[in-house]
Motif scaffolding. Sequence first.
Motif, PDB file in Angstrom:
ATOM      1  N   UNK A 279      -2.034   2.271   3.425  1.00 19.51           N
ATOM      2  CA  UNK A 279      -1.518   0.941   3.084  1.00 19.51           C
ATOM      3  C   UNK A 279      -0.016   0.882   3.257  1.00 19.51           C
ATOM      4  N   UNK A 280       0.725   1.583   2.360  1.00 18.84           N
ATOM      5  CA  UNK A 280       2.177   1.491   2.425  1.00 18.84           C
ATOM      6  C   UNK A 280       2.845   2.859   2.470  1.00 18.84           C
ATOM      7  N   UNK A 295      -7.087   7.656  -5.986  1.00 18.99           N
ATOM      8  CA  UNK A 295      -6.354   6.417  -6.265  1.00 18.99           C
ATOM      9  C   UNK A 295      -4.901   6.589  -5.867  1.00 18.99           C
ATOM     10  N   UNK A 297      -1.214   5.813  -6.530  1.00 18.53           N
ATOM     11  CA  UNK A 297      -0.514   5.311  -7.724  1.00 18.53           C
ATOM     12  C   UNK A 297       0.386   4.114  -7.437  1.00 18.53           C
ATOM     13  N   UNK A 298       0.701   3.853  -6.178  1.00 22.13           N
ATOM     14  CA  UNK A 298       1.644   2.770  -5.886  1.00 22.13           C
ATOM     15  C   UNK A 298       0.983   1.400  -5.966  1.00 22.13           C
ATOM     16  N   UNK A 299      -0.108   1.209  -5.203  1.00 23.74           N
ATOM     17  CA  UNK A 299      -0.724  -0.129  -5.185  1.00 23.74           C
ATOM     18  C   UNK A 299      -2.220  -0.076  -5.448  1.00 23.74           C
ATOM     19  N   UNK A 300      -2.685   1.042  -5.992  1.00 26.81           N
ATOM     20  CA  UNK A 300      -4.074   1.190  -6.449  1.00 26.81           C
ATOM     21  C   UNK A 300      -5.132   1.061  -5.360  1.00 26.81           C
ATOM     22  N   UNK A 302      -8.056   2.486  -3.454  1.00 20.89           N
ATOM     23  CA  UNK A 302      -8.981   3.507  -3.928  1.00 20.89           C
ATOM     24  C   UNK A 302      -9.891   3.930  -2.776  1.00 20.89           C
ATOM     25  N   UNK A 313     -11.521  -0.063  -2.956  1.00 20.56           N
ATOM     26  CA  UNK A 313     -10.792  -1.120  -3.675  1.00 20.56           C
ATOM     27  C   UNK A 313      -9.334  -1.100  -3.260  1.00 20.56           C
ATOM     28  N   UNK A 314      -8.680  -2.240  -3.422  1.00 16.38           N
ATOM     29  CA  UNK A 314      -7.241  -2.287  -3.225  1.00 16.38           C
ATOM     30  C   UNK A 314      -6.857  -2.765  -1.842  1.00 16.38           C
ATOM     31  N   UNK A 315      -5.556  -2.780  -1.597  1.00 19.66           N
ATOM     32  CA  UNK A 315      -5.032  -3.421  -0.392  1.00 19.66           C
ATOM     33  C   UNK A 315      -5.169  -2.626   0.899  1.00 19.66           C
ATOM     34  N   UNK A 316      -5.528  -1.340   0.822  1.00 16.33           N
ATOM     35  CA  UNK A 316      -5.635  -0.559   2.063  1.00 16.33           C
ATOM     36  C   UNK A 316      -6.838  -1.040   2.867  1.00 16.33           C
ATOM     37  N   UNK A 317      -6.756  -0.873   4.173  1.00 17.82           N
ATOM     38  CA  UNK A 317      -7.851  -1.299   5.044  1.00 17.82           C
ATOM     39  C   UNK A 317      -8.610  -0.085   5.573  1.00 17.82           C
ATOM     40  N   UNK A 318      -7.860   0.907   6.010  1.00 17.03           N
ATOM     41  CA  UNK A 318      -8.467   2.005   6.750  1.00 17.03           C
ATOM     42  C   UNK A 318      -8.673   3.232   5.867  1.00 17.03           C
TER      43      UNK A 318
END
Lengths: 360, 553
Positions: A279-280, A295, A297-300, A302, A313-318
């Motif tokens: 993600x970031x 998980x 810890x920055x933007x959760x 999962x 879960x969360x903002x990651x895609x890949x």
Amino acid sequence: MTDNGQPRRHGGTPTSAEVAESLAARRRAERGERRRSPDAPPERHLDDTEAKRSERVIATWFIVAFLAGVAFLVLYWIFPAGGPINAGVSNKLLGGCLTLILMSLAIGVMLWVKRLMPNKEMVDERHEFRSSDEDRREFGEYFVDTAESTQITKRPLLRRTLLLAAAPLGLLPLWLLRDMGPLPKKDMFTQPWRKGMRMVLAGTQDSDSPRLLKLTDITDFGSAISAVPEGITDFNQIATAALLVIRLRPDEIQGTRRGALQRKASVNGICAFSKICTHAGCPISLYQQRTHELLCPCHQSTFDMSDGAKVVFGPAVRPLPQLPITVDKDGYLVANAKYFINGPVGPSFWERGPDRNTNG
Amino acid sequence: MQDPTKKLLAGTGKALDDRFGGAAGLKKQMKKLFPDHWSFMLGEIALYSFVVLLLTGVFLTFFFKPSMQEVVYHGSYANLDGLRMSEAYKSTIDLSFDVRGGLLMRQIHHWAALLFVAAIMVHMMRIFFTGAFRKPREVNWLIGITLFTLAMLEGFAGYTLPDDLLSGVGLRIFVSVVFEAIPIVGTYLLFFTFGGPFPDGLQGDFIPRLFIVHVLLVPGILLALIGAHMLIMWHQKHTVWASRKQTNRNTVGFPFFPHFIAKTTAFFMFVFGALALLATFAQINPIWMYGPYNPVDVTAGAQPDWYIGILEGGLRIMPGVESVFLGHTIPWNTLIPALIVPGLLFTFMALYPFFEKWATGDNSEHHVLNRPRNVPTRTGIGVAWLAAYMILLIAGGNDIIAKTFSLSFNTITWIFRFAIFLGPVIAFVVTKRICIGLQRKEEHLLHEGVETGVIKRLPTGGYEETTRTPSPELLGRLETNRPDVPEDMPALTDGRGVEARNGIVKRLRVSAQRWYTQDNVARGAHGDGHAEERGEVEPGAQRPELTGGRTSD
């Protein structure tokens, strides 16, 4: 409505009282005087004893500020710095004095204003900003005439070549900034792992005896160990090479297509995933053995570590890219390929495109 | 019998005027009036935090080494002994622990940065909700928005300089969501800014570059803009609150010399003193506890400084979406929360004065402030904006909330995902209703007087409550600042005096104008909005004579 029940007038012809007031204001302005505000609080009349008392009170605050100032100057020399304890003591003392100096001064000056300075609330006229039509016209005429006198309006060749001359000048800074860094080229796709490279426990790579990871070191099913390639200490390379090594029981890896790939890239249930969040780019660290969830810890974001690090879960895609690993003849964990499955590692960027098994 | 102090002052004045002139102009400026209302101090807090930032910042530059040169620490803090770190990090530790007053200056600097951005924001809320951005003050509003944005960047740059683990991870996120997310040029921006790949480039160029941006480039622009901001304010004079004594044609207050200059100096001391107090007792950014940056480690529960919270929150609640387009990746999951949403929020605020002017057709000069309740649509928009801002800010702490209240962060994140859309809408509607309710209350006060709670029995057997006339101040405030109703608004003409009714844009504009005023309580209405139902006002009757509103401010 006003008190006497008459409607108040706003636009239109001013009332006679308003005219009188405006004339009076003009006369006062000519004399350099101003009107006191009508609803202003009554003006203070300084009583001599009262003023004397105020003076003493204010002076007391100034003396407090003076003493605090002297204390600051002295304490600076008495209490040395050096280490957290000393710095803490010095900070409290110097900071305390500084606070006292500033606050006492503030209180003293404020009391001075409140008790001794004239409290005359005044009224000033306010004028529209717009200049008079005449001034505007004169300015415009002067501007246009003068501009014409420079010939700029009559000579298009001059105008155009001037603009032409300015154009490259404007681009010049962009050109000059070019050498701030190299072109990315393939850098975003490369990473330092090579087939047969051994793993070092992250944090020991700088020490005299880096700790190499062996198959037998990873016995715990709940742990998540950070690892970097042997012999690599450069941050730029570690930033793409960092791994999170976890161990699953063989039956815990799911039977999905991802799971099958994951099992193939693992050895004895030990899997090595990129530690860099897709993600970031944070290094991921919180692993829960029970749910196999990792998980960030920055933007959760999962990831399910039993299903090829799929995002649950969360903002990651890949999913997190995985490094195929194996064991060498001495029992050390080693990379089994020079690429990550689903690489390149880290967050997305414009040139990335679809997942691929990047080498480097 | 001449007082020596007086003589000295007069002598200096004479000497200066002999050489530079200016007594005539300064004589007038010294008498400039400053209004006496607490809400005008908010901007001063921002200004004085900036002064404190400059003073403490200069001190810090004498000890901070903006260098990525790797060193091994053997200093006075035993916990870090033998660790490899950058000179930037080491010099920050050294100036905190080994320089007398260093920790104090660093902590004042950090607290002042937090206060600076906060004060700017609260100051802008005052400007927005009172309509102080209206003509002729639009330029100062734009400068203000620019200052706010620059202050955020400047704060983030300063937070990043020590190269500690917390700020390093923050920088890693910034690089991912700003540089890498930008289509086409993003990767190039990253490589040019860092002089190579994150984090060290090829030569460790980033920290020295960031240093000069933080101590020279941005502060220079800030200083110039603050100067312009204040010159414009000085020239245009302060706005005034509506009352009987304050109108669109006067300024009321206390003279610059001695009253204002003394008060504002005291206020500067107070702001500085408050920051010193915080720095003395409230530890901030203890970088020695985080350790130096390395790309493998991270701290759990990490939070950025508060003004970065809206970016953090957006990143956390944005669902994972990205598209691959002709072999190229567009990471919407970072592009939207980090660049598009904040960009839209800030651009909207920057352009708002021009939108309102377009919508209301009001192009006149305004020096009298609106009471927020009297412009419910604007107030609603402002609160909706703040709701969006606050939801993003709070979402930035979803893990902390989850931990504190023992909730699942998945649930909390989903709540925020809905809240970011619903929250501003609800905030708008509720705010507007509250404003109109307050208008009704005031209309009631004007017509019925203040309720006394004394019930009188009438000879006829009925009951009646006695009321008393509101105080002159209240009455003055109510009378001089009334909501506009559609009839007060300037006719939207096409320049030839023809009413704008044709064309989509013109019709939109007419509806926008109504949107601003149609729900306002008309003057002379009974105060509860049901006058027509009771037959007290003939339906469709001419509204009472215009008293107040546009022409009075």
